[in-house]
Design an enzyme around this catalytic site. Structure first.
Site, short mmCIF file in Angstrom:
data_model
loop_
_atom_site.label_atom_id
_atom_site.label_comp_id
_atom_site.label_asym_id
_atom_site.label_seq_id
_atom_site.Cartn_x
_atom_site.Cartn_y
_atom_site.Cartn_z
CB THR A 1 1.68 0.47 16.39
OG1 THR A 1 1.38 -0.66 17.75
CG2 THR A 1 3.51 0.14 16.15
CE LYS B 1 6.67 -2.15 11.39
NZ LYS B 1 7.58 -1.77 9.64
CG LEU C 1 13.76 -8.20 2.69
CD1 LEU C 1 12.88 -6.87 4.17
CD2 LEU C 1 14.43 -7.56 2.11
CE LYS D 1 -1.30 -3.68 6.22
NZ LYS D 1 -1.26 -2.56 4.88
N GLY E 1 -6.49 -3.84 23.52
CA GLY E 1 -5.75 -2.58 23.02
C GLY E 1 -5.78 -1.36 22.65
CG ASP E 2 -8.86 0.00 19.82
OD1 ASP E 2 -7.47 -0.01 18.81
OD2 ASP E 2 -10.18 -0.08 18.69
CB SER F 1 4.14 1.38 13.20
OG SER F 1 2.72 1.87 13.75
CE1 TYR G 1 -3.25 3.23 0.95
CE2 TYR G 1 -2.74 3.02 2.70
CZ TYR G 1 -3.00 3.32 2.23
OH TYR G 1 -3.49 4.35 2.04
CG ASP H 1 5.76 -6.87 -1.98
OD1 ASP H 1 5.92 -8.43 -1.95
OD2 ASP H 1 5.76 -5.81 -1.54
CE1 TYR I 1 4.05 -3.45 11.98
CE2 TYR I 1 2.09 -3.07 13.75
CZ TYR I 1 3.07 -2.71 12.03
OH TYR I 1 3.25 -1.69 11.17
CE1 TYR J 1 5.90 5.66 7.09
CE2 TYR J 1 4.58 3.43 6.82
CZ TYR J 1 6.32 4.44 6.58
OH TYR J 1 6.87 3.84 5.30
P1 NAD Z 1 1.72 -3.71 2.84
O1 NAD Z 1 1.38 -5.07 3.55
O2 NAD Z 1 0.29 -3.37 1.93
O3 NAD Z 1 3.21 -3.92 2.26
C1 NAD Z 1 4.16 -4.25 2.95
C2 NAD Z 1 4.50 -5.06 1.73
O4 NAD Z 1 5.98 -6.10 2.10
C3 NAD Z 1 3.60 -5.95 1.16
O5 NAD Z 1 3.69 -5.95 -0.10
C4 NAD Z 1 4.19 -7.56 1.55
O6 NAD Z 1 3.60 -8.47 0.59
C5 NAD Z 1 5.77 -7.50 1.33
N1 NAD Z 1 6.76 -8.17 2.87
C6 NAD Z 1 6.17 -8.25 3.68
N2 NAD Z 1 7.26 -9.40 4.23
C7 NAD Z 1 8.06 -9.44 3.32
C8 NAD Z 1 9.29 -9.99 2.96
N3 NAD Z 1 9.77 -11.14 4.69
N4 NAD Z 1 9.80 -10.03 2.13
C9 NAD Z 1 9.63 -9.21 0.98
N5 NAD Z 1 8.36 -8.68 0.74
C10 NAD Z 1 7.76 -8.89 2.12
O7 NAD Z 1 1.58 -3.24 3.81
P2 NAD Z 1 1.64 -1.30 4.36
O8 NAD Z 1 0.91 -0.42 4.45
O9 NAD Z 1 2.20 -0.47 3.06
O10 NAD Z 1 2.86 -1.30 5.16
C11 NAD Z 1 4.58 -0.66 4.73
C12 NAD Z 1 5.22 -0.83 6.16
O11 NAD Z 1 4.66 -0.10 6.67
C13 NAD Z 1 5.05 -2.57 7.14
O12 NAD Z 1 6.33 -2.13 7.70
C14 NAD Z 1 4.15 -1.50 7.76
O13 NAD Z 1 4.50 -2.37 9.50
C15 NAD Z 1 4.23 0.22 8.39
N6 NAD Z 1 2.90 0.57 8.80
C16 NAD Z 1 2.28 0.72 7.85
C17 NAD Z 1 0.88 1.14 8.40
C18 NAD Z 1 -0.21 1.47 8.18
O14 NAD Z 1 -1.41 1.55 8.82
N7 NAD Z 1 0.12 0.44 6.41
C19 NAD Z 1 1.10 2.14 9.47
C20 NAD Z 1 2.35 2.43 10.32
C21 NAD Z 1 3.27 1.73 9.38
C1 WQD Z 2 -9.04 3.32 14.43
C2 WQD Z 2 -10.00 3.41 15.12
C3 WQD Z 2 -10.68 1.82 15.75
C4 WQD Z 2 -12.05 -0.26 12.39
C5 WQD Z 2 -3.32 0.71 13.03
C6 WQD Z 2 -3.01 -0.08 13.82
C7 WQD Z 2 -1.04 0.59 14.32
C8 WQD Z 2 -1.36 0.56 12.99
C9 WQD Z 2 -2.11 2.13 11.98
C10 WQD Z 2 0.58 0.01 11.49
C11 WQD Z 2 -9.49 2.71 16.20
C12 WQD Z 2 -11.84 2.53 14.83
C13 WQD Z 2 -11.65 0.84 13.56
C14 WQD Z 2 -13.63 -0.69 13.08
C15 WQD Z 2 -13.39 0.91 14.36
N1 WQD Z 2 -0.98 0.31 11.45
N2 WQD Z 2 -12.17 0.81 14.84
N3 WQD Z 2 -13.76 -0.06 13.34
O1 WQD Z 2 -6.03 0.64 16.11
O2 WQD Z 2 -5.60 3.64 15.19
O3 WQD Z 2 -4.20 1.57 14.50
O4 WQD Z 2 -3.06 1.39 11.87
O5 WQD Z 2 1.51 0.06 12.18
O6 WQD Z 2 -0.20 0.19 14.38
O7 WQD Z 2 -3.11 -0.91 15.37
O8 WQD Z 2 -6.21 2.58 13.35
O9 WQD Z 2 -8.09 2.17 11.62
O10 WQD Z 2 -7.99 -0.43 12.62
O11 WQD Z 2 -8.31 1.89 13.56
O12 WQD Z 2 -14.21 1.34 15.20
O13 WQD Z 2 -13.93 -1.37 11.69
O14 WQD Z 2 -10.97 2.84 13.83
O15 WQD Z 2 -11.36 1.31 17.31
O16 WQD Z 2 -10.90 3.52 16.91
P1 WQD Z 2 -5.24 2.07 14.70
P2 WQD Z 2 -7.97 1.26 12.67
#
Ligand code: NAD
Ligand code: WQD
Length: 346
Positions: free
Chosen positions: A126, A152, A59, A84, A293-294, A124, A11, A31, A148, A176
């Site tokens: 998180t 990080k 990886l 994630k 956990g929220d 993150s 994403y 990937d 998770y 993020y």
């Molecule tokens: P995503 O799952 O869409 O993208 C991660 C990509 O990494 C995927 O395409 C997956 O196939 C690939 N991948 C996973 N493990 C792998 C491995 N061992 N080797 C090669 N490829 C691998 O997730 P995203 O939302 O794009 O997130 C990207 C990064 O940002 C992640 O590290 C995630 O933890 C971090 N992050 C995401 C969010 C979020 O809410 N989307 C928030 C904070 C941090």
């Molecule tokens: C947002 C708000 C929920 C879904 C998560 C990960 C965090 C990071 C980002 C990777 C909260 C509420 C949600 C639903 C709801 N990812 N909610 N109904 O929990 O802040 O963060 O994504 O690093 O690690 O924990 O995001 O979008 O899940 O929730 O009411 O079906 O929406 O309770 O208040 P969150 P979220």
């Protein structure tokens, strides 16, 4: 300038690849497609009109990663690849430590062997767990509350140790907040497999008719309407944040963490309302218990990124909803939608 993008089919990776290509960087993607679709990479080429090498590689396969470094001249790495899903990480923690921590260690070892020491890492918000106060700045004590989040936090510690041992590394750790939205073309966006864990994909799947109703987790939080507050950030703003971080690691050494958020918090109900306005659809919902956990309120102090990276988010929640909705409508089944509906021609 060639940038290796791990997890570049995901994403945030795809949106960042578009920005990189648009700004003239050469990119190489790795990937394993464990949570993404090769179609996403094709769409990046479609949007930008540029081709790039994509390796279907894991990886965890260090020899393969090494071969990729031999085959390409790489100047810097943006490391997105990781698992994630918070809930899954509680169920299968070893998979998360193995994939995220070992994967990063393999990558860093190969980078070191090849003298590539410029790294931008996806962390993150998180890692902060339940903060004592908001907005959250980067000096807030880290207190990840699930496996998770701990992967990080551990990776952040490893990156600090790497820098302590060798000060020629340049590392930006990007924490993020809540990425949502999609590229304005509607070609790429978030494509969760199965039932979405996160709020915005769930809302948009309700709006498009794939799910009956949203479940709101808790209406008894100490917030203006009782629902949880988060700092939602447009994925295209995140993408530009990576380019700013990349410039920083190319120009100065050190290891620094930066919050990437807007600094503004919105409640679940405010997000529902914004989405309803933009989509002109009603989002039916029911109220349920709080999700384990929220936290009640979480939003960033993004001042450090503004001062040191010269970056700040510019897109508001209506733009975030508008772009999510365009992506969802054109791709009701994500990247498996057989025919892209009403394509935008560049
Ligand atoms: P995503 O799952 O869409 O993208 C991660 C990509 O990494 C995927 O395409 C997956 O196939 C690939 N991948 C996973 N493990 C792998 C491995 N061992 N080797 C090669 N490829 C691998 O997730 P995203 O939302 O794009 O997130 C990207 C990064 O940002 C992640 O590290 C995630 O933890 C971090 N992050 C995401 C969010 C979020 O809410 N989307 C928030 C904070 C941090
Ligand atoms: C947002 C708000 C929920 C879904 C998560 C990960 C965090 C990071 C980002 C990777 C909260 C509420 C949600 C639903 C709801 N990812 N909610 N109904 O929990 O802040 O963060 O994504 O690093 O690690 O924990 O995001 O979008 O899940 O929730 O009411 O079906 O929406 O309770 O208040 P969150 P979220």
């Amino acid at each position: 300038m060639a940038v290796l993008v791990t997890g570049g089919a995901g994403y945030i990776g795809t949106h960042t690849c578009v920005e990189l290509l648009t700004k003239g960087y050469e990119i190489i993607v790795i990937d394993n497609f464990c949570n993404s679709n090769p179609e996403a990479v094709k769409r990046v080429s479609k949007i930008t009109g540029k081709d790039f090498k994509t390796y279907h590689a894991d990886l965890l396969d260090k020899d393969r990663v090494e071969a990729i470094f031999f085959e390409n001249k790489i100047d810097a790495v943006i490391h997105f690849a990781g698992l994630k899903a918070v809930g899954e990480s509680v169920a299968v923690p070893l998979k998360y430590y193995q994939n995220n921590v070992t994967g990063t260690m393999n990558l860093c070892e190969v980078m070191k062997q090849h003298g590539v020491k410029n790294l931008v890492f996806s962390s993150s918000a998180t890692v902060y767990g339940t903060p004592d106060q908001v907005p959250i700045d980067e000096n807030t004590k880290l207190n990840a509350l699930n496996p998770y989040g701990r992967t990080k936090k551990i990776i952040e510690e490893i990156l600090h140790d790497i820098y302590r041992s060798d000060q020629t590394w340049n590392i930006a750790i990007l924490r993020y907040f809540n990425p949502i939205g999609a590229h304005p073309s509607g070609y790429i966006g978030e494509d969760p497999s199965g039932i979405p864990n996160n709020l915005m994909p769930y809302i948009s799947q309700v709006a498009v008719g794939k799910r009956e109703q949203l479940t709101i987790f808790g209406k008894d939080y100490p917030t203006m309407d009782g629902t949880g507050i988060r700092d939602y950030i447009h994925v295209m703003d995140l993408a530009t944040g990576h380019l700013s971080a990349l410039e920083k690691v190319q120009s100065s050494g050190g290891v620094e963490a930066y919050n990437l958020g807007t600094g503004k918090g919105y409640s679940v109900l405010q997000m529902v309302e914004a989405f309803e306005e933009v989509s002109e659809k009603t989002i039916p919902y029911k109220i349920a218990e709080r999700r384990a956990g929220d936290t009640a309120i979480c939003f960033a102090n993004p001042t450090k990124a503004k001062n040191e990276l010269g970056w700040q988010a510019t897109r508001g929640i209506h733009k975030m909803c508008e772009d999510t909705w365009r992506w969802q409508q054109k791709n009701p089944n994500g990247y498996t939608t057989t025919e892209y509906q009403n394509p935008v021609h560049n």
